[in-house]
Design a protein around this motif. Sequence first.
Motif, PDB file in Angstrom:
ATOM      1  N   GLY A  36      15.388  25.179  15.953  1.00 38.85           N
ATOM      2  CA  GLY A  36      16.310  24.450  16.825  1.00 38.85           C
ATOM      3  C   GLY A  36      17.088  23.377  16.092  1.00 38.85           C
ATOM      4  N   ARG A  37      16.405  22.638  15.238  1.00 42.68           N
ATOM      5  CA  ARG A  37      17.021  21.534  14.499  1.00 42.68           C
ATOM      6  C   ARG A  37      18.097  22.039  13.537  1.00 42.68           C
ATOM      7  NH1 ARG A  37      12.519  19.794  12.861  1.00 42.68           N
ATOM      8  NH2 ARG A  37      12.441  20.582  10.749  1.00 42.68           N
ATOM      9  N   THR A  38      17.787  23.100  12.793  1.00 47.86           N
ATOM     10  CA  THR A  38      18.784  23.614  11.853  1.00 47.86           C
ATOM     11  C   THR A  38      19.991  24.183  12.589  1.00 47.86           C
ATOM     12  OG1 THR A  38      17.600  25.713  11.655  1.00 47.86           O
ATOM     13  CG2 THR A  38      17.138  24.049   9.986  1.00 47.86           C
ATOM     14  N   ALA A  39      19.769  24.802  13.740  1.00 46.78           N
ATOM     15  CA  ALA A  39      20.892  25.322  14.534  1.00 46.78           C
ATOM     16  C   ALA A  39      21.739  24.180  15.087  1.00 46.78           C
ATOM     17  CB  ALA A  39      20.370  26.195  15.675  1.00 46.78           C
ATOM     18  N   LEU A  40      21.104  23.100  15.504  1.00 47.17           N
ATOM     19  CA  LEU A  40      21.851  21.940  16.014  1.00 47.17           C
ATOM     20  C   LEU A  40      22.740  21.364  14.917  1.00 47.17           C
ATOM     21  CD1 LEU A  40      22.155  19.779  18.394  1.00 47.17           C
ATOM     22  CD2 LEU A  40      20.520  18.451  17.062  1.00 47.17           C
ATOM     23  N   ILE A  41      22.183  21.181  13.733  1.00 45.75           N
ATOM     24  CA  ILE A  41      22.975  20.623  12.631  1.00 45.75           C
ATOM     25  C   ILE A  41      24.102  21.572  12.244  1.00 45.75           C
ATOM     26  CG2 ILE A  41      22.875  19.977  10.183  1.00 45.75           C
ATOM     27  CD1 ILE A  41      20.180  18.641  10.803  1.00 45.75           C
ATOM     28  N   GLN A  42      23.840  22.867  12.318  1.00 47.88           N
ATOM     29  CA  GLN A  42      24.877  23.852  12.004  1.00 47.88           C
ATOM     30  C   GLN A  42      26.088  23.711  12.942  1.00 47.88           C
ATOM     31  OE1 GLN A  42      24.568  26.181   9.382  1.00 47.88           O
ATOM     32  NE2 GLN A  42      26.745  26.477   9.765  1.00 47.88           N
ATOM     33  N   GLU A  43      25.858  23.219  14.151  1.00 45.12           N
ATOM     34  CA  GLU A  43      26.961  23.049  15.111  1.00 45.12           C
ATOM     35  C   GLU A  43      28.047  22.113  14.609  1.00 45.12           C
ATOM     36  OE1 GLU A  43      26.513  22.323  19.207  1.00 45.12           O
ATOM     37  OE2 GLU A  43      25.364  24.131  19.519  1.00 45.12           O
ATOM     38  N   ILE A  44      27.702  21.176  13.714  1.00 52.06           N
ATOM     39  CA  ILE A  44      28.726  20.265  13.194  1.00 52.06           C
ATOM     40  C   ILE A  44      29.382  20.835  11.941  1.00 52.06           C
ATOM     41  CG2 ILE A  44      27.683  18.216  14.226  1.00 52.06           C
ATOM     42  CD1 ILE A  44      26.752  17.485  11.323  1.00 52.06           C
ATOM     43  N   GLY A  45      29.003  22.068  11.593  1.00 49.07           N
ATOM     44  CA  GLY A  45      29.680  22.751  10.497  1.00 49.07           C
ATOM     45  C   GLY A  45      29.047  22.554   9.136  1.00 49.07           C
ATOM     46  N   ILE A  46      27.771  22.177   9.091  1.00 46.12           N
ATOM     47  CA  ILE A  46      27.090  22.016   7.810  1.00 46.12           C
ATOM     48  C   ILE A  46      25.680  22.581   7.935  1.00 46.12           C
ATOM     49  CG2 ILE A  46      26.243  19.683   8.279  1.00 46.12           C
ATOM     50  CD1 ILE A  46      26.947  19.084   5.278  1.00 46.12           C
ATOM     51  N   SER A  47      25.230  23.228   6.880  1.00 47.77           N
ATOM     52  CA  SER A  47      23.893  23.814   6.893  1.00 47.77           C
ATOM     53  C   SER A  47      22.917  22.903   6.146  1.00 47.77           C
ATOM     54  CB  SER A  47      23.908  25.194   6.218  1.00 47.77           C
ATOM     55  OG  SER A  47      24.136  25.041   4.825  1.00 47.77           O
ATOM     56  N   TYR A  48      21.632  23.135   6.375  1.00 50.09           N
ATOM     57  CA  TYR A  48      20.609  22.411   5.609  1.00 50.09           C
ATOM     58  C   TYR A  48      20.804  22.661   4.117  1.00 50.09           C
ATOM     59  CZ  TYR A  48      17.032  20.182   8.548  1.00 50.09           C
ATOM     60  OH  TYR A  48      16.336  19.329   9.351  1.00 50.09           O
ATOM     61  N   GLY A  49      21.135  23.907   3.774  1.00 52.44           N
ATOM     62  CA  GLY A  49      21.359  24.244   2.371  1.00 52.44           C
ATOM     63  C   GLY A  49      22.478  23.417   1.762  1.00 52.44           C
ATOM     64  N   GLU A  50      23.557  23.239   2.503  1.00 48.94           N
ATOM     65  CA  GLU A  50      24.677  22.421   2.016  1.00 48.94           C
ATOM     66  C   GLU A  50      24.258  20.968   1.866  1.00 48.94           C
ATOM     67  OE1 GLU A  50      28.226  20.951   0.618  1.00 48.94           O
ATOM     68  OE2 GLU A  50      27.503  23.010   0.665  1.00 48.94           O
ATOM     69  N   LEU A  51      23.489  20.453   2.813  1.00 49.26           N
ATOM     70  CA  LEU A  51      22.986  19.081   2.689  1.00 49.26           C
ATOM     71  C   LEU A  51      22.203  18.927   1.386  1.00 49.26           C
ATOM     72  CD1 LEU A  51      21.697  18.277   6.310  1.00 49.26           C
ATOM     73  CD2 LEU A  51      23.735  17.354   5.190  1.00 49.26           C
ATOM     74  N   GLU A  52      21.304  19.877   1.122  1.00 46.95           N
ATOM     75  CA  GLU A  52      20.483  19.805  -0.080  1.00 46.95           C
ATOM     76  C   GLU A  52      21.322  19.913  -1.354  1.00 46.95           C
ATOM     77  OE1 GLU A  52      17.423  22.727   0.485  1.00 46.95           O
ATOM     78  OE2 GLU A  52      16.363  21.449   1.928  1.00 46.95           O
ATOM     79  N   ARG A  53      22.358  20.762  -1.343  1.00 45.86           N
ATOM     80  CA  ARG A  53      23.245  20.859  -2.507  1.00 45.86           C
ATOM     81  C   ARG A  53      23.955  19.534  -2.752  1.00 45.86           C
ATOM     82  NH1 ARG A  53      23.440  26.021  -0.518  1.00 45.86           N
ATOM     83  NH2 ARG A  53      25.181  25.745   0.891  1.00 45.86           N
ATOM     84  N   ARG A  54      24.165  18.761  -1.696  1.00 45.09           N
ATOM     85  CA  ARG A  54      24.808  17.443  -1.819  1.00 45.09           C
ATOM     86  C   ARG A  54      23.792  16.343  -2.121  1.00 45.09           C
ATOM     87  NH1 ARG A  54      28.696  17.484   3.452  1.00 45.09           N
ATOM     88  NH2 ARG A  54      28.789  15.264   3.010  1.00 45.09           N
ATOM     89  N   GLY A  55      22.535  16.712  -2.315  1.00 48.26           N
ATOM     90  CA  GLY A  55      21.509  15.729  -2.644  1.00 48.26           C
ATOM     91  C   GLY A  55      20.983  14.968  -1.446  1.00 48.26           C
TER      92      GLY A  55
END
Length: 145
Positions: A36-55
């Motif tokens: 649920g949490r990862t899907a919610l964050i995806q709604e703003i157009g960013i994935s957990y993977g992208e967050l991690e790539r950005r440190g």
Amino acid sequence: MSQPNRHETVIRVRYQETDQMGVVHHSNYAVWFEVGRTALIQEIGISYGELERRGILLPVVDLHCRFNLPARYEEEVRIVTRIREMRGPKITFSYEVRRLTDDVLLARGETIHLWTDREMKRFNLEHREPELFRKLQTLHQPSEE
């Protein structure tokens, strides 16, 4: 289906998620909260993977779950996820797990996370990533409790 300030994810209970009593094992709720949490964050157009790539990391520092009724094999459940609080380096998500057929509340939970860098040093998201913070604010729903 999602509505403003929340995200809804539907999943079907898989056999491997059940225990000898034929109900969903309690450990799976933490996994469902993550779904649920990862899907919610995806709604703003960013994935957990992208967050991690950005440190940017988001470790769980606290998790609570209150079980009301069991979910069973092959039932469909809806995970309702909200951002309950955003303050400094902390973000709190709340969850409801509901049976899809009758909307009965099966479990309710919460996870608390800290925004950290790769060295696990906390930071204030609003200062470090103001655009990301603003996007998350659009999903934020203060606690009604």
